[in-house]
Design an enzyme around this catalytic site. Structure first.
Site, PDB file in Angstrom:
ATOM      1  N   ASN A  48      68.227  38.480 -11.886  1.00  0.00           N
ATOM      2  CA  ASN A  48      66.810  38.161 -11.933  1.00  0.00           C
ATOM      3  C   ASN A  48      66.394  37.739 -10.529  1.00  0.00           C
ATOM      4  O   ASN A  48      66.933  36.778  -9.988  1.00  0.00           O
ATOM      5  CB  ASN A  48      66.567  37.038 -12.946  1.00  0.00           C
ATOM      6  N   GLU A  61      68.372  42.536 -16.077  1.00  0.00           N
ATOM      7  CA  GLU A  61      68.699  43.821 -16.687  1.00  0.00           C
ATOM      8  C   GLU A  61      68.038  44.979 -15.954  1.00  0.00           C
ATOM      9  O   GLU A  61      68.657  46.032 -15.755  1.00  0.00           O
ATOM     10  CB  GLU A  61      68.277  43.831 -18.168  1.00  0.00           C
ATOM     11  N   CYS A  89      63.074  43.605 -21.479  1.00  0.00           N
ATOM     12  CA  CYS A  89      64.380  44.221 -21.252  1.00  0.00           C
ATOM     13  C   CYS A  89      64.921  44.877 -22.522  1.00  0.00           C
ATOM     14  O   CYS A  89      65.615  45.897 -22.451  1.00  0.00           O
ATOM     15  CB  CYS A  89      65.348  43.184 -20.704  1.00  0.00           C
ATOM     16  N   ASP A 149      58.788  32.965 -16.674  1.00  0.00           N
ATOM     17  CA  ASP A 149      59.720  34.081 -16.839  1.00  0.00           C
ATOM     18  C   ASP A 149      59.657  34.686 -18.236  1.00  0.00           C
ATOM     19  O   ASP A 149      59.732  35.896 -18.391  1.00  0.00           O
ATOM     20  CB  ASP A 149      61.141  33.625 -16.527  1.00  0.00           C
TER      21      ASP A 149
END
Length: 153
Positions: A48, A61, A89, A149
């Site tokens: 990330n 990912e 993701c 996030d």
């Protein structure tokens, strides 16, 4: 789970954990990922980097997926991630027909595991104490960044 497979999955997860640790040292969210062929060949790894790159789409990912490059087929590829994949993701996993996902933990965030299971994706949660602690500590110290996030206002 057979012990040979479990050992292979732990080895794969270790690569994702190393990516998460690099991300943490860079000042980012400690989530790492990697893509492997079924035989254990590493295709790509990432982390990330939303904070580091100022790119809201750069989840662990997606970074690993981009770094793996184009593949003719994704159905035999294993996605390994330190945390249960978020909806974004999980959509990538479904879009490209990835059929197996190894998750380091789903305690701090359960993401789209149930949804993936509903579509026949095999998800193996290794319940890694290291992953749980690493992200749990980060969330406690950085709740605003974490909420950003995962899309929580």
């Amino acid at each position: 789970m057979k012990s040979a497979k479990f050992s292979q999955y732990k080895y794969m997860l270790e690569i994702a954990i190393q990516e998460a640790k690099i991300g943490l040292k860079e000042g980012g969210i400690p989530i790492g990922a990697a893509l492997f062929l079924e035989n254990g060949t590493l295709l790509g790894q990432g982390r990330n980097r939303r904070i580091q790159n100022g790119d809201p789409s750069l989840h662990g990912e997606t970074d690993a997926f981009r770094n793996a490059g184009r593949q003719k087929s994704y159905s035999k590829i294993i996605m390994v991630t330190t945390l249960a994949p978020c909806w974004y993701c999980s959509g990538l996993i479904r879009q490209f027909n990835i059929q197996k996902v190894i998750v380091g933990e789903s305690v701090n965030f359960s993401g789209g595991i149930e949804w993936l299971n509903d579509f026949g994706v095999e998800v193996f949660d290794l319940n890694s104490k290291e992953c749980i602690k690493m992200l749990g500590d980060y969330i406690q110290a950085n709740p605003e960044i974490w909420n950003e996030d995962i899309g929580v206002e």
